[in-house]
Design a protein around this motif. Structure first.
Motif, short mmCIF file in Angstrom:
data_model
loop_
_atom_site.label_atom_id
_atom_site.label_comp_id
_atom_site.label_asym_id
_atom_site.label_seq_id
_atom_site.Cartn_x
_atom_site.Cartn_y
_atom_site.Cartn_z
N ARG A 67 28.33 24.73 51.96
CA ARG A 67 27.14 25.12 51.55
C ARG A 67 27.37 26.14 50.30
O ARG A 67 28.04 27.20 50.45
N PRO A 68 26.71 25.61 49.14
CA PRO A 68 26.95 26.20 47.83
C PRO A 68 26.37 27.61 47.97
O PRO A 68 25.35 28.04 48.47
N LEU A 69 26.91 28.72 47.21
CA LEU A 69 26.31 29.96 46.80
C LEU A 69 25.90 30.27 45.59
O LEU A 69 24.96 30.51 45.08
N PHE A 70 27.00 29.93 44.67
CA PHE A 70 26.74 29.94 43.16
C PHE A 70 27.65 29.27 42.34
O PHE A 70 29.09 28.88 42.96
N GLY A 71 27.36 28.66 41.10
CA GLY A 71 28.22 28.08 40.10
C GLY A 71 29.25 29.23 39.52
O GLY A 71 28.71 30.39 39.16
N ASP A 72 30.39 29.07 39.36
CA ASP A 72 31.29 29.84 38.69
C ASP A 72 32.38 29.26 37.89
O ASP A 72 33.35 28.87 37.82
N PRO A 73 31.88 29.06 36.39
CA PRO A 73 32.56 28.56 35.34
C PRO A 73 34.05 29.31 35.35
O PRO A 73 34.21 30.21 35.51
N HIS A 74 34.68 28.26 34.82
CA HIS A 74 36.27 28.87 34.43
C HIS A 74 36.21 29.27 32.81
O HIS A 74 35.55 28.83 31.91
N VAL A 75 37.04 30.45 32.95
CA VAL A 75 37.33 30.98 31.41
C VAL A 75 38.86 31.18 31.20
O VAL A 75 39.81 31.13 32.19
N GLY A 123 35.09 22.09 28.33
CA GLY A 123 34.59 21.20 28.78
C GLY A 123 34.48 20.78 30.20
O GLY A 123 33.46 20.09 30.71
N SER A 124 35.38 21.41 31.13
CA SER A 124 35.41 21.27 32.55
C SER A 124 34.08 21.58 33.25
O SER A 124 33.42 22.92 32.94
N PRO A 125 33.53 21.03 33.95
CA PRO A 125 32.49 21.55 34.94
C PRO A 125 32.74 22.68 35.71
O PRO A 125 34.05 22.98 36.07
N PRO A 126 31.91 23.74 36.03
CA PRO A 126 32.25 24.75 36.68
C PRO A 126 32.74 24.81 38.27
O PRO A 126 32.07 23.66 38.75
N ARG A 127 33.16 25.34 38.94
CA ARG A 127 33.65 25.36 40.16
C ARG A 127 32.22 25.81 41.04
O ARG A 127 31.62 26.68 40.39
N THR A 128 32.56 25.49 42.07
CA THR A 128 31.31 25.94 42.95
C THR A 128 31.78 26.80 44.07
O THR A 128 32.63 26.42 44.84
N LEU A 187 43.95 30.33 33.54
CA LEU A 187 42.41 29.92 33.80
C LEU A 187 42.09 30.91 34.99
O LEU A 187 42.62 30.83 35.88
N LEU A 188 40.79 31.43 34.81
CA LEU A 188 40.21 32.06 35.98
C LEU A 188 38.84 31.69 36.04
O LEU A 188 38.39 31.17 35.16
N ALA A 189 38.27 32.20 36.89
CA ALA A 189 36.83 32.04 37.47
C ALA A 189 36.36 33.09 36.80
O ALA A 189 36.79 34.37 36.58
N ARG A 190 34.97 32.82 35.95
CA ARG A 190 34.36 33.88 35.35
C ARG A 190 34.03 35.26 36.13
O ARG A 190 34.34 36.16 35.85
N SER A 191 33.64 35.00 37.48
CA SER A 191 33.40 36.15 38.48
C SER A 191 34.68 36.86 38.54
O SER A 191 34.74 38.24 38.62
N GLN A 192 35.78 36.46 38.60
CA GLN A 192 37.00 36.89 38.52
C GLN A 192 37.24 37.97 37.53
O GLN A 192 37.55 39.14 37.36
N ALA A 193 37.28 37.27 36.29
CA ALA A 193 37.45 37.96 34.97
C ALA A 193 36.60 39.10 34.86
O ALA A 193 36.78 40.23 34.20
N GLN A 194 35.40 38.94 35.21
CA GLN A 194 34.34 39.90 35.17
C GLN A 194 34.37 40.89 35.93
O GLN A 194 34.19 42.20 35.60
N HIS A 195 34.67 40.88 37.04
CA HIS A 195 34.58 41.76 38.50
C HIS A 195 35.92 42.41 38.93
O HIS A 195 36.13 43.43 39.63
#
Length: 395
Positions: free
Chosen positions: A254-262, A358-363, A335-343
């Protein structure tokens, strides 16, 4: 993990619920009424709750009795499925607690000898109990190996069903304890390495405010290891990046949020000083890549395939600590998940490069077993987790 209370008492309890009275149940299963009544008294002492209101019209289950019976039905169903999956026509309710304990120990430890040591019994005694179980189900559960006797593939599958059956009794005891003390409960969650830890920390803190006596068990490990524990009933829920393609069958994602890569680098990295770096610039520098056969590594490989030259990978690790340490001391990228880089890397002197990928965000989401029945505290944990994820994604 053993059965507490015994399987025999639980099946007698189920028989009384279905028959409507101890007398009717005793007659149906060929026992004396005093024997059934005595077993019920023992069971009430073991679970610490009165299970029946007894009167002239029979025995009516209390709220505690209804809570327990819901779990007993699920326990018996798992055992029945395990027996049926092996092609056996055995009556699951005739199996005993010592037999199930012995079989689980053999499956877990890999041999009769190691299982006997774990259970603190003599190996010949364990052999006898295990062979009695094998005779009862009419299916070969054990085979000889160079290390001694171990479980067959059918025996290992049966052990998986038994672990899920025993999980239901653990859940029942937690629910009955919560009836006595509404501030307690238990949650066991597996966390994938790149799940933002502040989200989990705030979820646990919020749960503690509502349930001060709650016990929260958090285990961080790779996906394969956590999935094995989830499927075996050792974890209630797994939290982290969902698989692509999605898993199904015996689990539900079950998805919680989209988390783009950076793309992350040290603060003084040459690309951090450029006005408008693009994807092609990423090929100019070495990389620290995630471990193979992980979703994030698949994203890295997709990115590399789009670049004019494949970058050189100088290190492979899924450890965020090692990754950030290498980046801080070099011109490597990762390459990190944006949430990792931010928090989680704010204090590591790293930056997110302003490069649109161009890659789709991970979920990120939760994975649970199909048909899982959570306790009240476990449901609240999931609700609070969803709230924290929405708050983070919105922020």
């Amino acid at each position: 993990m053993g059965i507490q209370p015994t399987l025999r008492r639980l099946t007698l309890f189920d028989a009384v619920i279905r028959a409507g009275s101890a007398g009717a149940a005793a007659q149906a299963i060929g026992l004396s009424q005093p024997a059934v009544t005595h077993a019920l008294h023992k069971l009430e002492g073991e679970v610490g709750a009165r299970l029946f209101d007894r009167g002239p019209g029979g025995s009516q289950p209390t709220r505690a009795g209804r809570l327990l019976h819901r779990r007993v039905e699920r326990l018996l169903r798992q055992i029945e499925l395990g027996v049926r999956d092996m092609g056996s026509e055995a009556a699951p309710r005739t199996l005993t607690t010592p037999q199930l304990r012995a079989h689980l120990a053999i499956a877990r430890r890999g041999s009769f000898r190691a299982a006997a040591r774990e259970l603190g019994v003599a190996e010949p005694s364990l052999h006898r109990v295990a062979r009695d179980l094998e005779t009862a189900v009419g299916v070969p559960l054990y085979r000889r190996t160079p290390q001694g006797f171990s479980a067959t593939p059918a025996g290992l599958r049966f052990a998986g069903r038994l672990r899920l059956a025993l999980y239901e009794i653990d859940q029942a005891l937690d629910e009955l304890e919560a009836e006595r003390d509404a501030t307690g409960g238990r949650v066991s969650a597996g966390c994938l390495p790149l799940m933002p830890k502040p989200v989990l920390a705030r979820t646990v803190a919020a749960l503690l405010r509502e349930y001060p006596a709650v016990r929260v068990e958090l285990d961080e490990a790779p996906h394969e290891a956590l999935m094995a524990r989830l499927r075996g009933g050792e974890l209630d829920v797994l939290v982290g990046a969902l698989r692509d393609p999605r898993l199904g069958g015996d689990v539900v994602e079950r998805p919680l949020f989209g988390d783009p890569h950076v793309v992350a680098a040290r603060a003084g990295h040459p690309l951090a000083r450029e006005a408008a770096p693009g994807e092609a610039d990423l090929a100019r520098f070495p990389w620290v890549a995630p471990a193979r056969d992980t979703p994030r590594r698949a994203f890295v490989e997709e990115l590399f395939a789009r670049l004019p030259v494949r970058p050189r990978i100088v290190a492979e690790t899924s450890s965020l600590t090692l990754m950030t340490a290498i980046l801080a001391e070099s011109d490597c990228l990762t390459l990190l998940a944006r949430s990792q880089a931010q928090h989680e890397v704010r204090g590591a002197d790293l930056v997110m490069l302003p490069i649109r990928l161009g890659s789709p965000p991970r979920t990120v989401g939760t994975t649970i077993r199909s048909g899982w029945l959570p306790t009240r505290v476990q449901r609240r944990f999931l609700t609070l987790l969803r709230q924290e994820c929405r708050r983070m994604a919105g922020g």
